[in-house]
Design a protein around this motif. Structure first.
Motif, PDB file in Angstrom:
ATOM      1  N   ASN A  68       0.805  -1.072   0.012  1.00 33.06           N
ATOM      2  CA  ASN A  68       0.048  -0.020   0.145  1.00 33.06           C
ATOM      3  C   ASN A  68       0.894   1.126  -0.012  1.00 33.06           C
ATOM      4  N   ASN A  69       2.044   0.974  -0.420  1.00 35.92           N
ATOM      5  CA  ASN A  69       3.186   2.129  -0.476  1.00 35.92           C
ATOM      6  C   ASN A  69       2.844   3.012  -1.919  1.00 35.92           C
ATOM      7  N   THR A  70       3.044   4.247  -1.644  1.00 37.77           N
ATOM      8  CA  THR A  70       2.626   5.321  -2.861  1.00 37.77           C
ATOM      9  C   THR A  70       3.798   4.873  -3.886  1.00 37.77           C
ATOM     10  N   ARG A  71       4.998   4.806  -3.625  1.00 36.83           N
ATOM     11  CA  ARG A  71       5.979   4.762  -4.607  1.00 36.83           C
ATOM     12  C   ARG A  71       5.996   3.226  -5.324  1.00 36.83           C
ATOM     13  N   THR A  72       5.691   2.358  -4.604  1.00 33.07           N
ATOM     14  CA  THR A  72       5.688   1.049  -4.979  1.00 33.07           C
ATOM     15  C   THR A  72       4.392   0.899  -6.358  1.00 33.07           C
ATOM     16  N   LEU A  73       3.341   1.226  -5.798  1.00 33.92           N
ATOM     17  CA  LEU A  73       2.182   1.178  -6.648  1.00 33.92           C
ATOM     18  C   LEU A  73       2.272   2.401  -7.869  1.00 33.92           C
ATOM     19  N   TYR A  74       2.754   3.268  -7.711  1.00 35.78           N
ATOM     20  CA  TYR A  74       3.085   4.455  -8.808  1.00 35.78           C
ATOM     21  C   TYR A  74       3.928   3.695  -9.634  1.00 35.78           C
ATOM     22  N   ARG A  75       5.083   2.952  -9.201  1.00 37.56           N
ATOM     23  CA  ARG A  75       6.173   2.484 -10.218  1.00 37.56           C
ATOM     24  C   ARG A  75       5.522   1.278 -10.940  1.00 37.56           C
ATOM     25  N   MET A  76       4.807   0.685 -10.420  1.00 37.02           N
ATOM     26  CA  MET A  76       3.634  -0.320 -11.308  1.00 37.02           C
ATOM     27  C   MET A  76       2.990   0.402 -12.268  1.00 37.02           C
ATOM     28  N   ALA A  77       2.481   1.123 -11.688  1.00 41.65           N
ATOM     29  CA  ALA A  77       1.260   1.970 -12.696  1.00 41.65           C
ATOM     30  C   ALA A  77       2.288   2.517 -13.878  1.00 41.65           C
ATOM     31  N   ARG A  78       3.418   3.180 -13.518  1.00 44.06           N
ATOM     32  CA  ARG A  78       4.190   3.776 -14.493  1.00 44.06           C
ATOM     33  C   ARG A  78       4.742   2.662 -15.677  1.00 44.06           C
ATOM     34  N   ALA A  79       5.014   1.508 -15.034  1.00 46.14           N
ATOM     35  CA  ALA A  79       5.583   0.575 -16.024  1.00 46.14           C
ATOM     36  C   ALA A  79       4.430   0.068 -17.006  1.00 46.14           C
ATOM     37  N   LEU A  80       3.256  -0.031 -16.491  1.00 45.05           N
ATOM     38  CA  LEU A  80       2.213  -0.293 -17.141  1.00 45.05           C
ATOM     39  C   LEU A  80       1.877   0.858 -18.408  1.00 45.05           C
ATOM     40  N   PHE A  81       1.834   2.002 -17.961  1.00 43.90           N
ATOM     41  CA  PHE A  81       1.666   3.178 -18.787  1.00 43.90           C
ATOM     42  C   PHE A  81       2.718   3.110 -19.964  1.00 43.90           C
ATOM     43  N   GLU A  82       3.958   2.928 -19.521  1.00 45.68           N
ATOM     44  CA  GLU A  82       4.944   3.003 -20.600  1.00 45.68           C
ATOM     45  C   GLU A  82       5.011   1.918 -21.212  1.00 45.68           C
ATOM     46  N   GLY A  83       4.456   0.517 -20.941  1.00 43.23           N
ATOM     47  CA  GLY A  83       4.547  -0.518 -21.829  1.00 43.23           C
ATOM     48  C   GLY A  83       3.065   0.000 -23.198  1.00 43.23           C
ATOM     49  N   TRP A  84       2.079   0.784 -22.585  1.00 40.60           N
ATOM     50  CA  TRP A  84       1.190   1.083 -23.592  1.00 40.60           C
ATOM     51  C   TRP A  84       1.816   2.298 -24.593  1.00 40.60           C
ATOM     52  N   ARG A  85       2.698   3.192 -23.821  1.00 42.10           N
ATOM     53  CA  ARG A  85       2.822   4.361 -24.724  1.00 42.10           C
ATOM     54  C   ARG A  85       4.087   3.983 -25.641  1.00 42.10           C
ATOM     55  N   ASP A  86       4.786   2.971 -25.376  1.00 42.51           N
ATOM     56  CA  ASP A  86       5.812   2.474 -26.466  1.00 42.51           C
ATOM     57  C   ASP A  86       5.234   2.378 -27.997  1.00 42.51           C
ATOM     58  N   LYS A  87       4.041   1.722 -27.873  1.00 45.68           N
ATOM     59  CA  LYS A  87       3.304   1.552 -28.977  1.00 45.68           C
ATOM     60  C   LYS A  87       2.179   2.723 -29.617  1.00 45.68           C
ATOM     61  N   HIS A  88       2.228   3.728 -28.451  1.00 43.24           N
ATOM     62  CA  HIS A  88       1.255   4.829 -28.978  1.00 43.24           C
ATOM     63  C   HIS A  88       1.873   6.091 -28.681  1.00 43.24           C
ATOM     64  N   ARG A  89       3.228   6.292 -29.318  1.00 47.03           N
ATOM     65  CA  ARG A  89       4.007   7.506 -28.821  1.00 47.03           C
ATOM     66  C   ARG A  89       3.314   8.776 -28.986  1.00 47.03           C
ATOM     67  N   THR A  90       2.571   9.134 -29.888  1.00 45.52           N
ATOM     68  CA  THR A  90       2.075  10.217 -30.354  1.00 45.52           C
ATOM     69  C   THR A  90       0.338  10.426 -29.915  1.00 45.52           C
ATOM     70  N   THR A  91      -0.214   9.379 -29.574  1.00 43.28           N
ATOM     71  CA  THR A  91      -1.590   9.326 -29.215  1.00 43.28           C
ATOM     72  C   THR A  91      -2.231  10.364 -27.995  1.00 43.28           C
ATOM     73  N   PRO A  92      -2.847  11.190 -28.366  1.00 42.76           N
ATOM     74  CA  PRO A  92      -3.572  12.016 -27.254  1.00 42.76           C
ATOM     75  C   PRO A  92      -4.414  11.129 -26.481  1.00 42.76           C
ATOM     76  N   VAL A  93      -4.234  11.366 -25.074  1.00 43.74           N
ATOM     77  CA  VAL A  93      -4.913  10.772 -24.123  1.00 43.74           C
ATOM     78  C   VAL A  93      -6.199  11.553 -23.540  1.00 43.74           C
ATOM     79  N   ARG A  94      -7.222  10.917 -23.546  1.00 47.06           N
ATOM     80  CA  ARG A  94      -8.428  11.609 -23.054  1.00 47.06           C
ATOM     81  C   ARG A  94      -8.777  11.385 -21.402  1.00 47.06           C
ATOM     82  N   LEU A  95      -8.523  10.230 -21.093  1.00 47.04           N
ATOM     83  CA  LEU A  95      -8.818   9.905 -19.809  1.00 47.04           C
ATOM     84  C   LEU A  95      -7.690   8.812 -19.278  1.00 47.04           C
ATOM     85  N   ILE A  96      -7.074   9.154 -18.150  1.00 44.85           N
ATOM     86  CA  ILE A  96      -6.284   8.145 -17.603  1.00 44.85           C
ATOM     87  C   ILE A  96      -6.715   7.623 -16.032  1.00 44.85           C
ATOM     88  N   GLY A  97      -6.540   6.577 -15.681  1.00 41.08           N
ATOM     89  CA  GLY A  97      -7.007   6.211 -14.364  1.00 41.08           C
ATOM     90  C   GLY A  97      -6.138   5.083 -13.658  1.00 41.08           C
TER      91      GLY A  97
END
Ligand code: DCP
Ligand code: MG
Length: 397
Positions: free
Chosen positions: A310-339
């Motif tokens: 339940n640690n902020t940094r740990t959960l954020y690191r995981m969320a960031r990795a998931l986001f980066e995984g998506w972004r690698d394939k969608h470098r210029t796609t504008p984002v409407r919603l993020i959660g």
């Protein structure tokens, strides 16, 4: 544990929504306040004690309230603020016992049978709960103490506002007997007149009445109500099952492509989610990130961790990795919603999937604790992790 051995505390905040409003706007202190729907069909959610003098109460049509008390301040409810304060008070409750049963945002039963020695006795717990609530939120609560839920709830209501009433075992009939039968849970508009017809107006009269006389009116509930009238109630405090997931998301006013800004938003959400986890003394095993692009195409990415956290940094690191995984394939796609959200929730204390010690350094955990305390004291997100302060910054990457 038998009924007689239990130690139950019932806590109910005083004029809750209205008190929060005057807390946030001190210039309103002392004035009649009425919170509720302000439209033509609006209903009163609550009125502070200054407005109740005029006969205004919850569930009354707003138009009637305006006639009774035209000089009051009329306020639309701010539910997210009430929820925030509610989380703070429930956090306080759980410092006294894990057995907390919430009934609404401002009301809960605490089974403190096992906490008595730790906190110096039952009455002392009641005082400390009130003191902590006042200290940490600036609001008053009324507390009822007894050996069962039924009596504890009536006790918290007996001396509102800012009350503390302890109904001892030998005071039960003196406490209950003078009350009208309507105070028994389940006796309402339809049943009360039937009891009146039998000459039964008070709980004491019901208690002394032979059950066979009650059966024609109360049917198979006769025994149950007779027991309540004797002050007997063996229902246990039932801590709610924890939420299955906790999440936050935001839809941007204008679509966003900037990676750092999106990450800053994810960090803000990770902070909120992890704070809610910690407030509920929970940990999560799985992190989910949701992204909707400008063309309304939505994806969810999730990953389970080796251990719960339940640690902020740990959960954020995981969320960031998931986001980066998506972004690698969608470098210029504008984002409407993020959660960002978490699932696989477990109590902090359970051995379960191992505690987050493997993932979270002790420095990070104590930083979280300090931030939680400050935010609890001074409202939402006065202090946050550095990156989440990052606002729109041209060309950042
Ligand atoms: N509430 C509501 N509609 C109702 C009753 C209550 O929206 N019919 C909301 C507003 C209250 C909150 O729930 O502030 C808590 O309800 P309570 O019954 O505990 O009432 P209060 O806390 O306002 O006053 P009291 O001091 O009597 O507890
Ligand atoms: Mg209340």
């Amino acid at each position: 544990m038998t009924d007689a051995e239990r130690a139950i505390v019932h806590v109910d905040m005083d004029a809750f929504y209205a008190s929060v409003e005057s807390l946030d706007r001190p210039e309103l202190k002392g004035r009649p306040l009425i919170v509720g729907g302000l439209g033509p069909r609006g209903v009163v959610a609550t009125a502070n004690y200054e407005a109740r003098v005029f006969g205004v109460h919850s569930a009354m049509p707003m138009s009637q309230a305006r006639r009774l008390c035209p000089r009051a301040e009329y306020i639309r409810p701010r539910m997210s603020r009430y929820r925030e304060i509610s989380e703070n008070i429930f956090f306080i409750f759980r410092e006294f016992t894990p057995l907390v049963e919430g009934l609404s945002l401002d009301e809960a039963f605490l089974d403190v049978s096992s906490s008595l020695r730790l906190f110096g006795g039952l009455e002392e717990i009641g005082k400390q709960v009130k003191r902590e609530i006042l200290l940490q939120t600036g609001l008053t609560a009324s507390v009822g103490i007894a050996h069962n839920k039924f009596l504890a709830k009536l006790a918290s209501d007996a001396q509102k506002p800012d009350g503390l009433v302890y109904v001892h075992q030998n005071e039960v009939s003196a406490f209950l007997d003078p009350m009208p039968v309507r105070r028994l849970w389940g006796i309402g508009k339809r049943t009360a007149p039937k009891l009146t017809a039998l000459g039964i107006l008070t709980i004491g009269q019901l208690r002394r009445c032979d059950i066979s006389l009650l059966r024609p009116v109360l049917g198979n509930q006769a025994e149950h109500f007779h027991q309540l009238a004797c002050g007997e109630d063996d229902r246990e405090v039932q801590p709610r099952r924890a939420d299955k997931s906790i999440s936050h998301e935001v839809t941007f006013d204008t679509d966003l492509s900037d990676r750092r800004e999106l990450l800053a938003e994810l960090l803000r959400q990770s902070e909120k989610v992890s704070r809610r986890l910690r407030a509920r003394k929970l940990m999560a095993s799985t992190v989910v990130v949701k992204i909707r692009d400008a063309r309304f195409h939505t994806v969810s990415r999730s990953r389970s961790m080796m251990a719960c956290s339940n640690n902020t940094r740990t959960l954020y690191r995981m969320a960031r990795a998931l986001f980066e995984g998506w972004r690698d394939k969608h470098r210029t796609t504008p984002v409407r919603l993020i959660g960002m959200g978490v699932t696989g929730l477990e109590p902090e204390t359970s051995g379960g999937k191992a505690s987050g010690d493997h993932l979270d350094s002790s420095t990070e955990k104590s930083l979280d604790k300090v931030l939680d305390r400050i935010n609890q004291r001074y409202g939402d997100t006065k202090i946050v992790h550095g990156l989440s302060l990052h606002r729109r910054k041209e060309g950042a990457d």
